[in-house]
Design an enzyme around this catalytic site. Structure first.
Site, PDB file in Angstrom:
ATOM      1  N   HIS A 173       0.853  -1.315   0.055  1.00  0.00           N
ATOM      2  CA  HIS A 173       0.089  -0.057   0.092  1.00  0.00           C
ATOM      3  C   HIS A 173       0.895   1.365  -0.049  1.00  0.00           C
ATOM      4  CE1 HIS A 173      -2.510   3.163   2.324  1.00  0.00           C
ATOM      5  NE2 HIS A 173      -3.174   2.724   1.339  1.00  0.00           N
ATOM      6  N   GLU A 229       2.019   1.807  -3.639  1.00  0.00           N
ATOM      7  CA  GLU A 229       1.000   2.237  -4.148  1.00  0.00           C
ATOM      8  C   GLU A 229       1.060   3.920  -4.112  1.00  0.00           C
ATOM      9  OE1 GLU A 229      -3.288   3.585  -3.443  1.00  0.00           O
ATOM     10  OE2 GLU A 229      -2.953   1.463  -2.819  1.00  0.00           O
ATOM     11  N   HIS A 230       1.167   4.313  -2.908  1.00  0.00           N
ATOM     12  CA  HIS A 230       0.950   5.848  -2.775  1.00  0.00           C
ATOM     13  C   HIS A 230       2.357   6.459  -3.220  1.00  0.00           C
ATOM     14  CE1 HIS A 230      -2.026   6.923   0.501  1.00  0.00           C
ATOM     15  NE2 HIS A 230      -2.522   5.568   0.241  1.00  0.00           N
ATOM     16  N   GLU A 253      -4.347   7.911   7.163  1.00  0.00           N
ATOM     17  CA  GLU A 253      -5.421   7.149   6.551  1.00  0.00           C
ATOM     18  C   GLU A 253      -5.861   5.953   7.675  1.00  0.00           C
ATOM     19  OE1 GLU A 253      -6.023   4.470   2.303  1.00  0.00           O
ATOM     20  OE2 GLU A 253      -3.987   5.561   2.969  1.00  0.00           O
TER      21      GLU A 253
END
Length: 420
Positions: free
Chosen positions: A47, A50-51, A127
């Site tokens: 993740h 991905e960012h 997040e």
């Protein structure tokens, strides 16, 4: 629907889905690497990576990436799952070339500039905090961990705050080099496109991917089940009750989808009618299937008041124990129609079609025509649904509880209600 698959000399697979009736296109890359491919000390790296893909390349700054896609009215995004990571753009059909160039650039030439990495760590920590503050979201992480304890597939996609703060840049780069190989990458496209042009653009643009194995190794899923309680001062108690499920490749997949739909997939479903309409015990209640390459989960979510939490769980357990023998032909017919309608509606979306093409290629190694899906749904009969209902509720249950849960009984009471 006719979809041709082309494998480039590098090993990248390209699957364009031509839609002549629209004026837009969705272009995406699906990489076969997600949470279940991470070692425990790297949980959250998929993740985070991905960012970071959007935070600058050798050719573009983070701002330039955002400005280029929005200058043509397009949309660029990505998401991470437990089994794969996706990067995609939706644009007008004439801007397909730009979309492919942007995605290829961020996947192959991201710099992971240290100052950007530190800023993005903070963003992801926010997040994680937001997910923790969203009880009907975080409850599924608790459920997943209880179903698959001490396994990569049971860990949260976002990772833990401690690991996100400490993941070394070198480890992130190593993970990308190991998992983002050409033969594990699918370039999918749907919309007003031309097959040969998409293939040519993909071959030209994706020229710097390492030659890594086509399928990244992962630990097989081993369902265990159990109970996890998370008391917290909230307005509602949130619960997820679930069981060992099936793989997306299982021959019972379509029967399981019909069963889940009739049990808790709409307003006419068993759970909605009994728990919400007849008893008023919940506002939100539904069943779900999570299917992976080698296993899965079947479960029920409900958000209920503190005073009704225990009763609601009892009713859900009783409905679960009784549903297999009580299924009717009428329920099956409605569920089949719901699934076929939602599948057909999704075919009108370029993004849904793009994702579907990539996912089917990942799972089955081929394109799957809509007509084949419909035929398999139509073939689901009463015997198949009853069989799969028994199968999906046979294991030891997993129960995750969050909020004011003092009035919810213990695990032994639950198993008794389920007839164990």
């Amino acid at each position: 629907m006719t979809t041709r698959i082309t494998t480039l000399p590098s090993g990248v697979r390209v699957v364009p889905d031509v839609m002549d009736t629209v004026g837009t296109a969705t272009i995406g890359v699906w990489v076969g690497a997600g949470t279940r491919h991470e070692d425990a000390g790297l949980n959250g790296v998929s993740h985070l990576l991905e960012h970071m893909a959007f935070k600058g390349t050798r050719r573009r700054t983070a701002r330039a990436i955002a400005e280029e896609i929005e200058a043509v009215g397009g949309y660029l995004n990505a998401y991470t799952t437990r089994e794969y990571t996706a990067y995609y753009a939706k644009v007008l059909s004439e801007d397909t070339g730009l979309a492919i160039d942007l995605i290829a650039d961020i996947l192959q030439h991201s710099t992971l500039e240290p100052s950007e990495l530190e800023r993005e760590r903070t963003v992801i920590l926010q997040e994680i905090g937001e997910a923790h503050d969203t009880p009907d979201d975080i409850i599924f992480d608790y459920f997943q961990e209880a179903a698959y304890p001490d396994q990569a597939i049971g860990r949260p996609v976002l990772g833990s705050p401690e690991l996100i703060r400490s993941l070394p840049r070198a480890a992130i780069l190593d993970y990308m080099r190991a998992h983002y190989g050409a033969s594990g990458v699918i370039v999918a496209a749907a919309g007003r496109i031309e097959h040969d042009r998409i293939v040519a653009l993909a071959e030209k643009s994706f020229d710097a991917l390492p030659a890594a194995p086509a399928a990244a190794a992962f630990q097989p899923a081993a369902y265990r089940g159990g109970m996890t309680r998370h008391p917290r001062e909230l307005e509602q108690a949130h619960l997820v009750l679930g069981f060992d499920g099936i793989s997306a490749l299982d021959e019972d997949f379509h029967a399981a989808s019909v069963f889940s739909t009739l049990f808790g997939g709409g307003m006419s479903s068993r759970l909605f009618q009994e728990v919400r309409e007849s008893r008023g015990l919940a506002y939100s209640i539904y069943s779900f299937l999570s299917c992976y390459a080698d296993g899965g989960l079947f479960g029920v979510y409900a958000g209920v008041s503190e005073t009704d939490a225990g009763q609601a769980l009892d009713v859900i357990a009783e409905q679960t124990a009784a549903v297999a023998e009580g299924v009717t032909e009428g329920e099956i017919a409605r569920a089949r129609t719901q699934i076929k309608a939602s599948t057909l509606m999704a075919l009108e979306s370029t993004t849904a079609r793009c994702e579907q093409a990539a996912r089917y290629l990942m799972l089955y190694g081929r394109a799957v025509p809509f007509e084949e899906i419909v035929a398999k749904i139509d073939a689901v009969d009463l015997a198949a649904v009853r069989r799969v209902a028994h199968r999906l509720t046979a294991s030891a249950p997993t129960l995750a509880l969050l909020g004011p849960i003092d009035r919810v009984g213990d695990y032994e009471r639950l198993t008794a209600r389920l007839g164990r």
